[in-house]
Design an enzyme around this catalytic site. Structure first.
Site, mmCIF file in Angstrom:
data_model
loop_
_atom_site.group_PDB
_atom_site.id
_atom_site.type_symbol
_atom_site.label_atom_id
_atom_site.label_comp_id
_atom_site.label_asym_id
_atom_site.label_seq_id
_atom_site.Cartn_x
_atom_site.Cartn_y
_atom_site.Cartn_z
ATOM 1 N N LYS B 76 0.851 -1.082 0.010
ATOM 2 C CA LYS B 76 -0.027 0.118 0.024
ATOM 3 C C LYS B 76 1.081 1.310 0.007
ATOM 4 O O LYS B 76 2.089 1.300 0.667
ATOM 5 C CB LYS B 76 -0.886 -0.099 1.200
ATOM 6 C CG LYS B 76 -2.260 0.887 1.228
ATOM 7 C CD LYS B 76 -3.029 0.867 2.326
ATOM 8 C CE LYS B 76 -3.955 2.062 2.512
ATOM 9 N NZ LYS B 76 -4.936 1.867 3.645
ATOM 10 N N SER B 151 -10.081 1.979 2.806
ATOM 11 C CA SER B 151 -8.878 2.822 1.994
ATOM 12 C C SER B 151 -7.875 1.893 1.284
ATOM 13 O O SER B 151 -7.370 2.252 0.273
ATOM 14 C CB SER B 151 -8.205 3.783 2.996
ATOM 15 O OG SER B 151 -7.509 3.135 3.648
ATOM 16 N N SER B 175 -10.333 -0.201 6.918
ATOM 17 C CA SER B 175 -9.740 -0.032 5.699
ATOM 18 C C SER B 175 -8.947 -1.393 5.082
ATOM 19 O O SER B 175 -8.484 -1.294 4.062
ATOM 20 C CB SER B 175 -8.590 1.020 5.853
ATOM 21 O OG SER B 175 -9.240 2.252 5.761
#
Lengths: 487, 483
Positions: B76, B151, B175
């Protein structure tokens, strides 16, 4: 109207840790800009603070030195404001749960009297970097070497009533933190800075008047002058029926006046909240006791000991005890000669004069405490008279010696300072003086008995000129004897 | 080759079925061919990946290979990677090359893993649909008109699309679990403090936790094994022993007690979502688990408390993005005030600005007690609810999301509706507990996730329960039609 002055001080002292409060970067002063700032100090994305335990130990030490409550659970908070030299956009500090709670110190005033001033609290926080406005063609440079240096902010109660007390308080705090070895105390490098809160109220009134805060005053003298200037300014306004505006001001030492800071320099709502990256700091009694065991003798007890055990006057004792290094120097010499009063006179006299003349600190003086002790011992055993001792001390202060004790004896010999106490030797010199100065002898003999004590002076001078280092008491005795033999 | 799990690749590499360079090349070319449809990567580090793969193959040839040597994954874009662009999905950091590695990155590098690049995400991890990314929205591989969740939308989409077998991710309010549920993959959010946050760009420090998105619980165990552990650089990282997570995967779950919070099965959960979750529970009962209804009486307070605490923390955490030392800076600033205002005004997107504003308001003088302090008290109540429940049961199970993946643009006009996406996941972050999202069914052809919640540092039991479920079912093996 008669006014009462109310003064409270906030002192920021940089803690003498090797690394920063939340990072491993070095704290040393004077390095090239931005060479002592790591990713944490730069506030890069993703970095996290780790609390430096040495800063904790120093803060606890300070708390114990001022007899304060120690916060067994202290919490770091974020104080939010934007400033270019504040990398994270917040300062990590302690708001509601400081490491040091209520304490007190004793200040010494010029007349030798003392007063207790209460300390509200002292908390740990990180210093900001520096904005450099010169040398960037109208732009501002940022040096983050100082960012993250540990500070302890010491907040006093508003208990001081004049500028001299405030300066004495600042001086005493300086003395305490340097004694403890938790701050180098170098005011010129900003190691200690002081914010002065000043207000006036009609004498007898309970509630405080509106206060102003003079930011970042960095010398004892300027604390006194800045506060005096601010008192005068406020008094003028109040006497004219005006009102004081609560604001932050700066002291201009050249003009000896305070001026308001631009409102933009003053932040408003800091939106404090507990820093989620740092856990509360929990310490137990054992930790506190371990720190307590490392406390040195502090200036107040040292002063009391000088007075009570060694018979120094309170004023002398306060002066000598105020500076850790000076006190150490003094005591080392005093112990060697075993005469505290003699050493006190010397340290406050010739030693202080030499420091001023040479513009050096006590640790840089070429005459060590051991050497001074030796010189004073030579006075005590009549090897040197006071004048000879001064001469050898001055010669050594000027670099005519080395680190050894032997160099003192060598100098005493080579400078011919050794006091001659052997009366046989002195008799020979006196005989020569009398033989060489028949007219003076005649004059003396013509002097009436009751005036002779004064008329003997020139003979003493001549004898001492003929042989440096003669013991003045022996000279006097021999002269009296010889002259009386003549008539 | 791209359908292989981490465990399979590890075995294949060891058996010499193919080399790290081969599988890395294969996956890189998939990314190149397909990712324009998903937009799951922000940065592809092909050259570095191949260099790492070659080094891994050399290590293997020299006989020094370990379990992770040569396995390709992706990270990420919230984790700082030395010398590589690290954007956090924001224009603000669109030019930020991190000068250091996050601990998580460090650990994968040390283990010999190969990184294909940096994955898309909601800006500064704020969002539940990956629509707030400066680098554009991510498509859900199951239906490209729909969102992958957020997210960690890039991580979930990349794993679901078989571009990578596993990805790192982070979870502040759901997330990891929510995008995993929406993309039909397995998400693990460990206990707060299990994995170092050093180098993980902070959104809400007391809630942020790194974790994994994979296609199986077995793979999650392998990733967690690398990531977990004490780090002196993070004061909130716990010094707690790291068990062998793979060793307990095959333990029997007979006799395990699973709690179902009554509050998670009410009207706000549609009948077919309920059904999918209840079917999964029934599966557990078949395996010998006991099921018990429990209560989390303060569950309804989780979203309001979260939307005070997280914005408050982010309002301070994002202050360093000021245009002074790194990141986006506006053109021709007139003075420092102008530089701050325009750099931040232009550099941050709408959702980030909204949360900074909310947080600054909640912390401001006169409001602190009513908002921030109150929210912290509520947080304590929520934590106590879970603690009480976990006295009675071993695990808690429930839905991850109220609905399957929604259409892009469907919830962007109403932030509160978007916030409600995390209604079942947020409480966990407030309590600091570990949780997982495991594929457990489909509604209208879209995946549905089962949420499993365990006790502090009890990830091994969570992984064990998830793995056993995946041994008994094949929901985790389902994939989008075109893959």
């Amino acid at each position: 109207m008669e006014w009462e002055v109310v003064i409270g001080l906030e002192i920021h002292a940089q803690l003498a840790t090797k690394s920063k409060i939340f990072s491993g970067a070095a704290t040393a002063y004077g390095a090239e800009a931005n060479t002592q700032a790591c990713a944490v100090d730069l506030g890069l994305p993703g970095v996290l603070p780790v609390f430096n335990e040495e800063a904790l130990r120093m803060a606890v030490k300070f708390g114990l030195a001022i007899d304060a409550e120690i916060g067994h659970r202290s919490v770091f908070d974020r104080k939010n404001y934007f400033y270019p030299d504040l990398p994270k956009g917040y300062q990590t500090t302690q708001l509601h749960h400081p490491i040091v709670g209520k304490g007190h110190i004793e200040i010494e005033l010029e007349d030798g009297s003392t007063r207790i001033i209460n300390v509200t609290r002292a908390h740990l926080e990180e210093d900001a970097g520096k904005s450099v406005h010169e040398g960037f063609n109208g732009m501002t440079g940022i040096d983050l070497n100082r960012a993250g240096t540990p500070l302890i902010e010491i907040v006093s109660e508003p208990e001081m009533r004049n500028a001299k007390e405030a300066a004495a308080y600042f001086r005493k705090m300086h003395s305490i933190v340097t004694y403890l070895g938790i701050c180098d105390g170098d005011l010129s490098q900003g190691s200690m800075r002081c914010d002065c809160n000043v207000s006036l109220r009609p004498k007898g009134q309970q509630e405080f008047g509106t206060r102003t805060e003079i930011k970042n005053v960095n010398s004892f003298r300027n604390v006194e002058r800045a506060i005096e200037a601010e008192i005068e300014r406020q008094m003028d306004i109040l006497e004219d029926g005006g009102k004081i505006v609560q604001e932050t001001r700066l002291y201009d030492a050249d003009k000896n006046e305070t001026r308001a800071m631009r409102s933009k320099e003053v932040a408003n709502d800091y939106r404090y909240f507990p820093c989620p990256d740092l856990l509360p700091v929990i310490i137990d009694d054992e930790y506190v006791n371990n720190v307590r065991a490392t406390l040195p003798e502090l200036p107040t007890s040292k002063r009391e000991r000088f007075v009570n055990d060694h018979g120094l006057s309170p004023v002398d004792a306060a002066v000598l005890a105020s500076d850790r290094d000076l006190a150490h120097y003094f005591e080392t010499a005093a112990k060697l000669v075993n005469d505290y009063k003699l050493a006190a006179n010397w340290v406050q006299g010739d030693v202080s004069a030499a420091l001023n003349r040479l513009e050096v600190s006590i640790n840089e003086l070429p005459v060590s405490a051991q050497q001074l002790g030796r010189i004073l011992s030579l006075i005590k055993d009549n090897t040197l008279n006071n004048g000879g001792a001064k001469e050898v001390f001055t010669a050594m202060a000027d670099g005519k010696g080395d680190d050894s004790l032997e160099c003192i004896d060598t100098l005493v010999d080579s400078m011919g300072l050794k006091q001659v106490s052997d009366s046989g030797a002195i008799e020979a010199i006196v005989d020569q003086v009398l033989t060489d100065n028949p007219k003076l002898v005649e004059g003396y003999l013509a002097t009436p008995e009751d005036k002779r004590a004064k008329a003997i002076g020139p003979f003493i001078g001549l004898t001492r000129k003929a042989a440096k280092g003669v013991n003045p008491q022996v000279v006097m005795d021999v002269l009296k004897k010889k002259l009386s033999e003549l008539g | 080759m791209h359908n292989k799990t981490i465990a399979e690749i590890s075995r294949d590499l060891a058996a010499g079925e193919y080399s790290s360079v081969e599988i890395t090349t294969e996956l890189l070319s998939r990314v190149q061919q397909l990712d324009s449809e998903y937009n799951s990567f922000i940065t592809v580090t092909a050259e570095q990946a191949l260099a790492q793969a070659r080094a891994a193959d050399e290590r293997r040839a020299a006989g020094n290979a370990e379990a992770w040597t040569g396995i390709p994954i992706a990270h990420k874009d919230i984790f700082c990677t030395n010398g590589v662009l690290t954007t956090c999905g924001s224009k603000m950091l669109s030019n930020f090359t991190a000068p250091y590695d996050a601990t998580v990155i460090d650990k994968f590098n040390a283990a010999g893993a190969v990184s294909l690049g940096k994955l898309n995400m909601d800006e500064f991890a704020m969002g539940s649909s990956n629509e707030s990314s400066f680098f554009g929205p991510v498509a859900n591989p199951w239906d490209k008109e729909r969102v992958p969740g957020g997210s960690s939308g890039g991580s979930a989409a990349a794993v679901a699309a078989r571009l990578v077998p596993g990805a790192t991710a982070t979870d502040t309010g759901g997330s990891i679990r929510q995008p995993a549920a929406l993309c039909g993959v397995t998400g693990l959010k460990p206990t707060y403090g299990r994995i170092s946050r050093w180098g993980m760009i902070a959104y809400a420090s007391s809630l942020d936790q790194a974790g994994t998105i994979t296609r199986s619980a077995e793979d999650a165990a392998l990733m967690l094994q690398i990531m977990a552990g004490f780090d002196a650089r993070d004061s909130t990282c716990m010094n707690q022993a790291v068990p062998d997570y793979s060793a307990s995967l095959n333990n029997s779950i007979e006799g395990m007690t699973i709690g179902l919070p009554a509050e998670y099965f009410r009207d706000d959960l549609s009948a077919d979502m309920q059904q999918a979750v209840r079917n999964a529970i029934a599966e557990y009962e078949k395996m010998g688990a006991k099921v018990k209804e429990i209560s989390l009486p303060n569950a309804h307070l989780a979203i309001p408390a979260y939307y005070i605490i997280a914005p408050a923390e982010c309002s301070a955490n994002l202050s360093r993005m000021d245009g002074v030392r790194f990141g986006y800076r506006c053109e021709d600033p007139q003075d420092i005030e102008d530089l701050y205002k325009r750099s931040r005004g232009e550099g941050f997107g709408g959702e980030v600005k909204r949360r900074i504003m909310v947080g600054a308001y909640a912390l401001s003088a006169g409001f602190y007690d009513a908002y921030y302090k109150k929210a912290q008290q509520v947080r304590r109540l929520i934590k106590n609810d879970f603690a009480a429940a976990l006295q009675e049961v071993d695990l808690i199970a429930g839905p991850v999301t109220p609905t399957p993946a929604f259409r892009r643009g469907e919830k962007t006009s109403d932030p509160v509706e978007m916030y409600l996406e995390d209604i079942f996941t947020i409480a966990l972050n407030l309590a600091g507990l570990p949780g997982m999202s495991v594929p457990c069914g489909q509604v209208n052809g879209l995946p549905v996730g089962l949420q499993l919640i365990g006790n502090y540092f009890d990830e091994a039991r969570l992984l064990n329960a998830a793995h056993q479920f995946q041994q008994a079912t094949d929901w985790h093996l389902q994939k989008p039609a075109d893959i």
